[in-house]
Design an enzyme around this catalytic site. Structure first.
Site, short mmCIF file in Angstrom:
data_model
loop_
_atom_site.label_atom_id
_atom_site.label_comp_id
_atom_site.label_asym_id
_atom_site.label_seq_id
_atom_site.Cartn_x
_atom_site.Cartn_y
_atom_site.Cartn_z
N ASP A 40 1.38 -5.29 -9.43
CA ASP A 40 2.35 -5.62 -8.38
C ASP A 40 3.41 -4.52 -8.42
OD1 ASP A 40 4.47 -6.53 -6.89
OD2 ASP A 40 4.28 -8.61 -7.54
N TRP A 67 3.78 -3.57 2.80
CA TRP A 67 3.96 -4.67 3.74
C TRP A 67 3.49 -4.13 5.10
CZ3 TRP A 67 6.83 -9.52 3.44
CH2 TRP A 67 6.93 -10.17 4.69
N TYR A 78 9.75 -3.05 10.51
CA TYR A 78 8.64 -2.39 9.79
C TYR A 78 8.85 -0.87 9.81
CZ TYR A 78 3.96 -0.41 9.07
OH TYR A 78 2.90 0.34 8.63
N TRP A 124 -2.43 3.42 13.87
CA TRP A 124 -3.40 2.45 14.41
C TRP A 124 -4.69 2.42 13.57
CZ3 TRP A 124 -3.59 2.62 20.50
CH2 TRP A 124 -2.29 2.55 21.02
#
Ligand SMILES: NC(=O)c1ccc[n+]([C@@H]2O[C@H](COP(=O)([O-])OP(=O)(O)OC[C@H]3O[C@@H](n4cnc5c(N)ncnc54)[C@H](OP(=O)(O)O)[C@@H]3O)[C@@H](O)[C@H]2O)c1
Length: 285
Positions: free
Chosen positions: A36, A61, A125, A150
């Protein structure tokens, strides 16, 4: 070369591990359960134990809409933890590769963005990714910040899978036609990253598929190439009302003399569909 990959269970992480193995590298793939990256002492211990030559930080994330209501958590992972990984890499004299995003740009332009263009993220983000670029760069002079766009890769949650799933349930789909980018196959990006780390061209790199299209055009190509009957109807971004604002135009080009060129997004899609079919056949056998 010994390459340690964080977030190795993710879409890019998996293809990166395969690309390194194909090249004959020694790879240490670490999924979230195994490392982690928010846990600083664990990051330090792990890197000191393995002493890699290169660390590729695929942990992130990536929920663009979710970041709007969880900006602190997104920033903790995409910036603070990324800085921790970068510093730990510097400590063992390893280079760091940090994937970043086209969403660091606002999309106000109508010509491709190059590395030195002004950033101005519209979303939480995008802000967390831009902050991560800085955290990584200040912690380790031997950094490659790789902006891509993308992404779609076999086994990941991505637009191609969403479209094929919807086509199995309905005869038409509504897709935005006012956002233009470079849909990039993660296996192509992974190959490009393995080539990049052979050199010492530290700094920001734009590595995305050649060519560009809107999500609408991408959806049409997905159905054409996979022989699926489904009508694509054009929508505006406003009509779909997603939480996070997205740049209307985020095509990436490289201004570097040593730029690595990726195949086109159509070629990426063809290879993706072939790879997906062969995985499905193997699973069925
Ligand atoms: N997807 C895109 O369209 C896109 C576009 C441009 C740039 N990028 C960038 O490319 C990189 C790779 O993206 P991707 O699409 O491969 O993402 P992904 O499939 O969501 O993979 C991210 C991985 O990070 C892991 N992770 C989350 N929190 C972690 C933690 N605290 N410690 C360690 N691992 C953790 C996730 O594990 P769990 O699944 O268990 O949470 C997942 O395996 C990211 O930096 C992303 O920002 C993505």
């Amino acid at each position: 070369m010994k390459v340690l990959v964080t977030g190795a269970g993710g879409m890019l992480g998996r293809d990166l591990v395969s690309a390194c193995r194909r090249r004959g590298d020694e790879v240490v793939p670490l999924s979230r359960a195994e490392l982690d990256i928010v846990d600083g002492p664990a990051v330090d211990r792990t890197l000191a134990g393995h002493r890699p030559d290169v660390v590729v930080n695929c942990a992130a994330w990536t929920d663009v809409d979710g970041a709007e209501s969880h900006e602190a958590e997104a920033t903790r992972l995409n910036s603070e933890a990324a800085g921790i990984v970068s510093a730990a890499a510097a400590e063992v004299e390893a280079a760091i590769v940090h994937p970043s995003s086209d969403y660091v740009f606002d999309g106000a332009r109508r010509s491709p963005y190059v590395e030195s263009d002004r950033t101005n993220p519209l979303s939480a983000y995008g802000r967390s990714k831009l902050a991560g670029e800085t955290s990584v760069a200040v912690a380790n002079p031997r950094h490659f910040v790789v902006r891509s766009s993308w992404l779609f890769g076999v086994g990941g949650r991505n637009f191609v899978e969403t479209m094929l799933h919807l086509a199995g349930q309905q005869s038409e789909v509504l897709v935005v036609s006012d956002q233009v980018g470079c849909p990039t196959y993660t296996a192509h990006l992974a190959d490009a990253i393995t080539r990049l780390v052979e050199g010492e061209t530290y700094g920001v790199h734009h590595l995305a598929a050649s060519g560009s299209c809107s999500w609408y055009e991408f959806a049409q190509e997905i159905f054409d190439q996979s022989g699926v009957e489904c009508r694509v109807m054009a929508a505006t971004t406003e009509m779909l009302g997603r939480e996070a604002p997205r740049p209307p135009y985020s095509v990436l080009h490289s201004e570097r003399a040593d730029a690595i060129e990726l195949p086109t997004w159509r070629e990426g899609l063809t290879e993706y569909l072939r790879e997906r079919d062969s995985e499905r056949r193997e699973e069925a056998a």
